[in-house]
Design an enzyme around this catalytic site. Structure first.
Site, PDB file in Angstrom:
ATOM      1  N   ARG A  93       1.024  -1.239   0.064  1.00 47.53           N
ATOM      2  CA  ARG A  93       0.122   0.079   0.040  1.00 47.53           C
ATOM      3  C   ARG A  93       0.766   1.199   0.097  1.00 47.53           C
ATOM      4  NH1 ARG A  93      -2.423  -4.004   2.661  1.00 47.53           N
ATOM      5  NH2 ARG A  93      -4.780  -3.973   2.850  1.00 47.53           N
ATOM      6  N   HIS A 105      -0.192   3.337   4.697  1.00 51.56           N
ATOM      7  CA  HIS A 105      -0.786   2.113   5.774  1.00 51.56           C
ATOM      8  C   HIS A 105      -0.346   0.933   5.116  1.00 51.56           C
ATOM      9  CE1 HIS A 105      -3.518   4.877   7.859  1.00 51.56           C
ATOM     10  NE2 HIS A 105      -3.592   5.429   6.490  1.00 51.56           N
ATOM     11  N   ASN A 146      -8.911   6.638  11.294  1.00 53.04           N
ATOM     12  CA  ASN A 146      -7.579   6.556  11.887  1.00 53.04           C
ATOM     13  C   ASN A 146      -7.769   6.485  13.616  1.00 53.04           C
ATOM     14  OD1 ASN A 146      -6.045   6.751   9.734  1.00 53.04           O
ATOM     15  ND2 ASN A 146      -5.891   8.811   9.764  1.00 53.04           N
ATOM     16  N   ARG A 153     -11.113  10.861  -1.464  1.00 54.91           N
ATOM     17  CA  ARG A 153     -10.958   9.609  -1.159  1.00 54.91           C
ATOM     18  C   ARG A 153     -11.948   8.528  -1.687  1.00 54.91           C
ATOM     19  NH1 ARG A 153     -11.314   8.601   5.088  1.00 54.91           N
ATOM     20  NH2 ARG A 153     -10.059   6.753   4.754  1.00 54.91           N
TER      21      ARG A 153
END
Ligand code: HDD
EC number: 1.11.1.6
Length: 702
Positions: A84, A87, A160, A370
């Site tokens: 990734r 992350h 998060n 996103r």
């Protein structure tokens, strides 16, 4: 020969001068175990020999014909997929979410429809900046991504462990990530924000400062994912069956409470056990100590949002719990480790655009970006648009549509119906699925947010310009101990910044957040505090929010905490067993530590340790106790690891349970007795407490 598979073939050397023993059948020789399943190639062909490649003679070159070898090496060569982009390092678990307070008046989402309703989940915790092989305990934000396999499709809440973000608009995300990752020319530092480019970027982006304060707080050095909060961050929308809507922020509250390490511990843990968090999560689940989180919602009206001094579409802002209380609606319990790290954890693909009816997006410009990025990145990571068919990503409810083909298609759709509309039923053929206007997902007809939706602007709302109010709120809501940790973290990171002008600029930003913070950091860097940075909007003073602090919640429970018990030759077995029982009866985990693991003579037999002292520094435990016999002192005092065990536990402000012989040792080493050095009887009650008043005695705090 082929039937008996001799382990060695006798090879004759030139002119029959020497004889060599050449292994041809590996260490197992011709063992055959009918009960074992057969090893096969990927085509299902049974493999007769998995130890030796096919050669032109025992000492000859390997033959191209060896398809068994070629297939095995070919597959191995392609075992890795791109990690990734952020992350990359993470670990995950399966579990279940159970609704404890139904909210049908707020949302039509089925998982919140009735008390007791259970939904399977897969959760991945991650660090952000480091590569897949980096350590678990850098100072870093932690990812908290939850995939709910609901009956209406998968809902991914990709959050998060911090309720705000560094940037307001997704267009800055690549810049942020480039700045924090290893520097482009050097390829280091790995998993660290303490370097020029990160601080250069954030010092030029005042919108980052609120999140940077969270980042320099103890939130980014968590004890383990089990002790972290999680946040959906963005404002989302809940829509009920009648189509009425309210705004919402999602919160995960760990049942075991919040807990962090100190920076010094985090650094030491990184060396002693780079997999500390991964192991902690795995072992807790493996031993039945299932970690759990309550899901809470802050629900509010759009009209309320419009009266606030901050914009709820701005992901750098939070809504203090004191303004809108967090209402608990369910509990998530992680109860099963993945069977295979790659197939499940590595191939899991989260996406904030995975949503279910009853929940909707808002125009938060970070969230909007996103919605594109995650789907897109999976194509380059997992190689095909069919990644949703992987078992870990596939919904558990039926999935039917007319998307077809593509690389690695695993399904075999039947019939001709691969388009819509069609009238194939009139020819007696299946038509395929149809849209469902009544129960299908419909986007909420947006009302007031944003009120200028008919204009196309590259602009941000006016309230987004206030970058300092909530950063100040955060700093002023911390306890004095936490404020000292925060300031010290800035000193550490900025000391690693080589560019003088970046340090200077950062001080102007910190001074604008709070003069006390600016002074402390300037002092720690031996620099003058410059005048505060210019602000694009005036600071709005907000009442401190104790919910933002970790330490203002009092002593954590011992449940779920790990306690190290040191013993040595001659230790009292009875006292060790009593201590273990006292800890474990309260839900803690006791781990026996000694200089050797294989077994040590104690007063009543032999006792095996679960950890060797050198490999089990006290940084790995929440508290330590020591049960030793006076005769062992001579031997123990000459071992640096013993000294480090106690000195670190003391410096990390942990409770030390000490028998009289241990007290002698501590006294010799100048470790002064205080409230945190307890007798063995007092220890189990006091163990999870930290004794922060020690800190000023052992390290220079900003
Ligand atoms: Fe992101 C992964 C969380 C902003 C683009 N992000 C990723 C993961 C988490 C988050 C937890 C790991 C998921 C997993 O375990 O597989 N990201 C966040 C949060 C954000 C955020 C809480 C802000 C509130 N992210 C963000 C933006 C963008 C991305 C603004 C791009 C415009 N994030 C990605 C990505 C990743 C990702 C590149 C990398 C791997 C992946 O998606 O699957 O698409």
């Amino acid at each position: 020969m082929a039937d008996t598979h001799p382990s060695y073939e006798t090879a004759t050397g030139d002119a029959g001068e020497t004889h060599q023993q050449v292994p041809v059948n590996g260490p197992h020789g011709n063992q055959r175990d009918a009960a074992r399943s057969h090893l096969t190639t990927n085509q299902g062909l049974r493999i007769s020999d998995n130890q030796n490649s096919l050669k032109a003679g025992a000492r000859g070159p390997t033959l191209l014909e060896d398809f068994v070898l070629r297939e095995k090496i070919f597959h191995f060569d392609h075992e890795r997929i791109p990690e990734r982009i952020v992350h990359a390092r993470g670990s995950a678990a399966h579990g279940v979410f159970e609704c404890t307070h139904a909210i049908p008046e707020l949302t039509s989402a089925g998982l919140f429809a009735a008390i007791g309703k259970q939904t399977p989940v897969f959760v991945r915790f991650s660090t952000v900046a480091g590569g897949a092989g980096s350590v678990d305990t850098p100072r870093d934000v932690r990812g908290f991504a939850v995939k709910f396999y609901t009956e209406e499709g998968n809902w991914d809440l990709v959050g998060n462990n911090i309720p705000v973000f560094f940037i307001q608009d997704a267009i800055k995300f690549p810049d942020l990530v480039h700045a924090v990752k290893m520097e482009a020319d050097k390829g280091y530092p790995q998993a660290a924000s303490a370097h020029d480019t990160f601080w250069d970027f954030v010092s030029l982006m005042p919108e980052s400062i609120h999140m940077v304060l969270w980042q320099m707080s103890d939130r980014t050095i968590p004890r383990s994912p089990r002790f972290m909060e999680g946040f959906g961050i963005h404002t989302f929308r809940l829509v009920n069956a009648e189509g009425a809507s309210k705004l919402v922020k999602f919160h995960w509250k760990p049942v075991l409470g919040l807990q962090s390490t100190t920076w010094d511990e985090a650094v030491k843990i990184a060396g002693a056990d780079p997999d500390y968090h991964r192991r902690d999560l795995y072992e807790a689940i493996d031993t039945g100590a299932f970690p759990a989180w309550d899901l809470g919602v802050q629900v509010f009206e759009e009209s309320w949002a419009q009266e606030q001094p901050f914009d709820v579409l701005d992901a750098t802002k939070l809504i203090p719990e004191e303004l809108v209380p967090v209402r608990i609606i369910g509990r998530m319990t992680l109860n099963r480790n993945p069977d295979n790290f790659f197939a499940e954890t590595e191939q899991s693909a989260f996406c904030p655009a995975n949503i279910v009816p009853g929940i909707d997006f808002t125009p938060d410009p970070l969230l909007q970006g996103r919605l594109f990025s995650y789907l897109d990145t999976q194509k380059s990571r997992l190689g095909t648009a069919n990644f949703h068919q992987l078992p870990i990503n596939a919904p558990k409810c039926p999935m039917r549509n007319f998307q077809r083909d593509g690389m690695m298609q695993m399904e075999i759709p039947k019939g001709r119906a691969n388009y819509e509309p069609n009238s194939l039923n009139e020819a007696g053929e299946p038509t395929g699925p149809r849209e469902c206007p009544a129960t299908g997902f419909t986007t909420f007809a947006r009302g007031m947010l944003p009120n200028n939706s008919d204009q196309h602007l590259r602009a941000r709302p006016a309230l987004f310009a206030d970058h300092y109010s909530q950063a100040r709120l955060f700093y002023r809501s911390q306890t004095p101990v936490e404020q000292a940790h925060l300031a010290s973290a800035f000193v550490f990171e900025l000391s690693k910044v080589g560019l003088e002008h970046v340090r200077h600029r950062m001080l102007t930003v910190l001074g604008a957040v709070d003069e006390d913070l600016g002074r402390r950091v300037a002092g720690g860097l031996a620099m003058e505090l410059p005048p505060p940075a210019d602000m694009a909007a005036p600071v709005v003073e907000m009442a401190p929010s104790p919910a933002l602090s970790i330490l203002s919640h009092g002593q954590p429970p011992i449940e779920g905490r790990k306690i190290g018990i040191l013993f040595a030759e001659g230790s009292s077995l009875k006292a060790i067993e009593a201590m273990k029982t006292a800890i474990e009866s309260k839900g803690g985990k006791a781990v026996l530590i000694a200089q050797k693991v294989g077994g040590i003579p104690v007063d009543d037999g032999m006792l095996k340790a679960e950890g060797q002292l050198m490999g089990s520094p006290s940084a790995l435990f929440d508290a330590v106790a020591s049960i030793i016999h006076p005769d062992a002192l001579d031997h123990l005092r000459s071992d640096h690891a013993v000294h480090a065990w106690f000195a670190d536990a003391y410096a990390h402000c942990k409770t030390i349970g000490a028998c009289p012989a241990t007290l002698r040792l501590l006294e010799e080493w100048g470790i002064a007795r205080d409230d945190g050095i307890a007798s063995l009887e007092e220890f189990p009650d006091l163990a999870p407490a930290r004794h922060w008043d020690r800190e000023g005695k052992v390290r220079l705090l900003a």
